[in-house]
Design an enzyme around this catalytic site. Structure first.
Site, mmCIF file in Angstrom:
data_model
loop_
_atom_site.group_PDB
_atom_site.id
_atom_site.type_symbol
_atom_site.label_atom_id
_atom_site.label_comp_id
_atom_site.label_asym_id
_atom_site.label_seq_id
_atom_site.Cartn_x
_atom_site.Cartn_y
_atom_site.Cartn_z
ATOM 1 C CE LYS A 192 -1.939 2.873 3.025
ATOM 2 N NZ LYS A 192 -2.096 4.071 2.211
ATOM 3 C CD GLU A 268 13.733 0.733 9.060
ATOM 4 O OE1 GLU A 268 14.133 1.637 9.819
ATOM 5 O OE2 GLU A 268 14.332 -0.347 8.929
ATOM 6 C CB CYS A 303 12.839 9.288 8.383
ATOM 7 S SG CYS A 303 13.840 8.401 7.191
ATOM 8 C CD GLU A 398 9.581 12.603 11.792
ATOM 9 O OE1 GLU A 398 8.450 12.130 11.958
ATOM 10 O OE2 GLU A 398 10.495 12.004 11.202
HETATM 11 P P1 NAP Z 1 2.162 7.927 8.298
HETATM 12 O O1 NAP Z 1 1.119 8.941 8.451
HETATM 13 O O2 NAP Z 1 2.491 7.050 9.443
HETATM 14 O O3 NAP Z 1 1.719 7.058 7.053
HETATM 15 C C1 NAP Z 1 2.500 5.989 6.571
HETATM 16 C C2 NAP Z 1 1.602 4.962 5.929
HETATM 17 O O4 NAP Z 1 0.753 4.381 6.928
HETATM 18 C C3 NAP Z 1 0.681 5.553 4.859
HETATM 19 O O5 NAP Z 1 0.591 4.636 3.802
HETATM 20 C C4 NAP Z 1 -0.612 5.690 5.616
HETATM 21 O O6 NAP Z 1 -1.769 5.695 4.800
HETATM 22 C C5 NAP Z 1 -0.586 4.470 6.495
HETATM 23 N N1 NAP Z 1 -1.485 4.576 7.644
HETATM 24 C C6 NAP Z 1 -1.979 5.711 8.213
HETATM 25 N N2 NAP Z 1 -2.816 5.411 9.222
HETATM 26 C C7 NAP Z 1 -2.859 4.066 9.296
HETATM 27 C C8 NAP Z 1 -3.551 3.150 10.130
HETATM 28 N N3 NAP Z 1 -4.390 3.562 11.088
HETATM 29 N N4 NAP Z 1 -3.362 1.818 9.949
HETATM 30 C C9 NAP Z 1 -2.525 1.394 8.971
HETATM 31 N N5 NAP Z 1 -1.874 2.206 8.138
HETATM 32 C C10 NAP Z 1 -2.022 3.522 8.296
HETATM 33 O O7 NAP Z 1 3.535 8.557 7.831
HETATM 34 P P2 NAP Z 1 3.761 9.611 6.636
HETATM 35 O O8 NAP Z 1 3.297 10.929 7.138
HETATM 36 O O9 NAP Z 1 3.231 9.093 5.359
HETATM 37 O O10 NAP Z 1 5.327 9.562 6.480
HETATM 38 C C11 NAP Z 1 6.169 10.358 7.210
HETATM 39 C C12 NAP Z 1 6.782 9.563 8.352
HETATM 40 O O11 NAP Z 1 7.542 8.486 7.834
HETATM 41 C C13 NAP Z 1 7.741 10.390 9.175
HETATM 42 O O12 NAP Z 1 7.529 10.141 10.531
HETATM 43 C C14 NAP Z 1 9.100 9.846 8.738
HETATM 44 O O13 NAP Z 1 10.111 10.018 9.673
HETATM 45 C C15 NAP Z 1 8.808 8.420 8.478
HETATM 46 N N6 NAP Z 1 9.819 7.831 7.592
HETATM 47 C C16 NAP Z 1 10.721 6.944 8.128
HETATM 48 C C17 NAP Z 1 11.702 6.369 7.314
HETATM 49 C C18 NAP Z 1 12.680 5.379 7.871
HETATM 50 O O14 NAP Z 1 13.287 4.663 7.101
HETATM 51 N N7 NAP Z 1 12.852 5.314 9.177
HETATM 52 C C19 NAP Z 1 11.753 6.695 5.955
HETATM 53 C C20 NAP Z 1 10.824 7.600 5.436
HETATM 54 C C21 NAP Z 1 9.857 8.151 6.285
HETATM 55 P P3 NAP Z 1 -2.400 7.040 4.168
HETATM 56 O O15 NAP Z 1 -1.550 8.173 4.592
HETATM 57 O O16 NAP Z 1 -2.372 6.776 2.729
HETATM 58 O O17 NAP Z 1 -3.795 7.156 4.696
#
Ligand code: NAP
Ligand code: MG
Length: 496
Positions: A192, A268, A303, A398
């Protein structure tokens, strides 16, 4: 080095794109079972690109069943390693051939600058898939030292059906980090993408099929996290979830696993990464260049962004002056213009969240020393605040935007204590000319990646992941990533 086209040429490619909006399940395109869609907006222009399928739990069930059937059939999981490698290498050639198309698609979907999409993201995708493909027929299993009465083999087997849930900040690159090792290991995947940035994932799934990845082995199910993401997390027939995203959502996946089939979970997550500059750092101009890249690359939507500058007081004034000079070199604007290093933030909601920190900084009395402006079209200019305490919100949360907080320290020990005073532990960097101090710092910093005298994330051969609340259960990249999509089996033969 990849050659860049002109803005006009990239605009022309963008106009000619006809992005596929359906999910890709069991080798073909599928609308959502209830016909619902989600609008996909170009954040730089506000224009509607297309409407992607808002898939349902039933669609996830169909994708997981397709993945399971493919896995059990052995069409991929038991394919000869050399053959699986050949298919994946053909896949990389197709991605390369469609490199400009994929880069432009990524750019208009996410707001990322085309220069990065073309010169970093797409080449890294190719490199990641090729690296894992090349590994397949070069790793050996083991026999255990059990004496002469028996032979005990320790073999790796693919873990089975893998659910992958992605963030929006590096859409196609994070996809590669997940699918390269899992497909190489012989798993089937249900992926997804983030709802804001699904277009390249759908196209890549189509290219995988063209390369010869069998139907059902690689499925892309688009839709919201609360429906599709949760259905993957709770699915009784998904063997493992690999997730990249926020710590809050990552925590949910641990609960989903506990409440369902105890599937393996690799997370991650977020970061609030320190860039420590000690008094004895050499060549402050280069240090400043690195600090600026750490803070602002990918609009700070990274991140591992170095969003906390922890600087020893003796060199602070000189360093800040040079940092401001370098920050001025980072041009923000139209993501399709290859002279812009910074594009738009991913969407209006995220833009509002990031710009709220301008108010928070004002309330908390931080001193704005650079930037502090936003422009319609989801643009936030690189921004630097001085006089930040590590306990302040700017230093603890963050932000995921181009905002750098400067924290002043007086000693090495204080620098280490401040750097580690965070719930996160993804990456850290330290700048010093003293070899002993650099190693003492590398040992003291509680982070998955520590870089010395540079900002970076390692490369495909080095594991990437977080300590503390930045990660759980494993690492992306390197042979360790490959291993986490396999499980160990002991086969004991009695020779008596
Ligand atoms: P996010 O809001 O956690 O979303 C990540 C994914 O999870 C999206 O596909 C989202 O779907 C899905 N999701 C949201 N709510 C969910 C739920 N209740 N159940 C299951 N899945 C759910 O994160 P983001 O804002 O997209 O990405 C930014 C974050 O990613 C930052 O915190 C960043 O640090 C982290 N990141 C970490 C790394 C690493 O390698 N450590 C790399 C890149 C990014 P939808 O948004 O499509 O609804
Ligand atoms: Mg978008």
């Amino acid at each position: 080095m990849t050659e860049l086209l002109t803005t006009e040429e990239y605009k022309k490619i963008a106009e000619q794109l006809t992005p596929q909006s359906m999910s890709f399940i069991n080798g073909g395109f599928c609308p959502s079972s209830n016909g619902e869609t989600i609008p996909v907006i170009n954040p730089a222009t506000g224009e509607l690109i297309t409407n992607i399928a808002a898939c349902t739990k039933e669609d996830v069930d169909f994708a997981v069943k397709s993945a399971r059937d493919a896995f059990e059939s052995g069409c991929w999981s038991k394919m000869h390693p050399a053959e699986r490698k050949a298919v994946l290498l053909k896949f990389t050639r197709l991605i390369e051939q469609h490199g400009d198309e994929l880069a432009v698609l990524e750019c208009i979907d996410s707001g990322k600058p085309i220069v990065d999409c073309v010169t970093i993201d797409i080449p890294e995708v190719v490199n990641t898939i090729a690296w894992h493909a090349e590994l397949i027929d070069k790793i050996y299993d083991q026999t255990a030292p059990v004496g002469s009465g028996a032979v005990a083999m320790v073999v790796r087997e693919p873990v089975g059906v893998v659910g992958a849930v992605l963030p929006w900040n590096f859409p196609i690159l994070m996809l590669a980090w997940k699918i390269a090792p899992s497909l190489a290991a012989g798993c089937s995947v249900v992926l997804k993408p983030a709802a804001q940035t699904s277009l390249t994932a759908i196209r890549v799934a189509e290219l995988a099929a063209e390369a010869g990845v069998p139907a059902g082995v690689f499925n892309v199910v688009t839709g919201s996290g609360s429906v599709v993401g949760e259905a993957i997390g709770r699915h009784m027939d998904v063997d493992m979830v690999t997730f990249t995203g926020s710590t809050a959502t990552g925590r949910r996946f641990l609960n989903y696993s506990a409440d369902s089939n105890i599937k393996e979970v690799v997370l991650e997550l977020g970061g609030k990464n320190p860039c420590v500059v000690l008094d004895d750092a050499e060549d402050l101009d280069t240090v400043a260049e690195q600090v600026v890249a750490a803070a602002f690359w990918n609009m700070g939507e990274n991140c591992s962004a170095g969003s906390r500058l922890i600087v020893q007081e003796g060199i602070k004034a000189e360093l800040l002056e040079k940092i401001i000079q370098h920050a001025k070199e980072w041009k923000t604007g139209d993501p399709l213009d290859p002279s812009n290093q910074l594009g738009a933030l991913v969407d209006k909601g995220h833009f509002d969240k990031v710009t709220k920190y301008f108010d928070i900084a004002k309330q908390d009395g931080h001193r704005l020393i650079y930037g502090g402006e936003s422009v319609d079209g989801c643009y936030v200019l690189p921004t630097i605040y001085d006089d930040v305490k590590n306990s302040d919100r700017l230093a603890q949360e963050e932000i995921f935007g181009p905002i750098l907080s400067v924290i002043t320290v007086s000693s090495f020990d204080e620098a280490m204590a401040v750097a580690n005073d965070t719930e996160y532990g993804l990456a850290a960097s330290v700048f010093t000319a003293n070899a002993k101090k650099s190693l003492r710092a590398a040992q003291a910093l509680r982070a998955g990646t520590v870089t010395v005298n540079c900002f970076g994330e390692g490369d495909i051969s080095t594991p990437f992941g977080g300590y503390k609340q930045s990660g759980f259960g494993g690492r992306d990249n390197s042979i360790h990533a490959h291993d986490q999509f396999t499980q160990l089996k002991t086969i004991w033969l009695d020779l008596a």
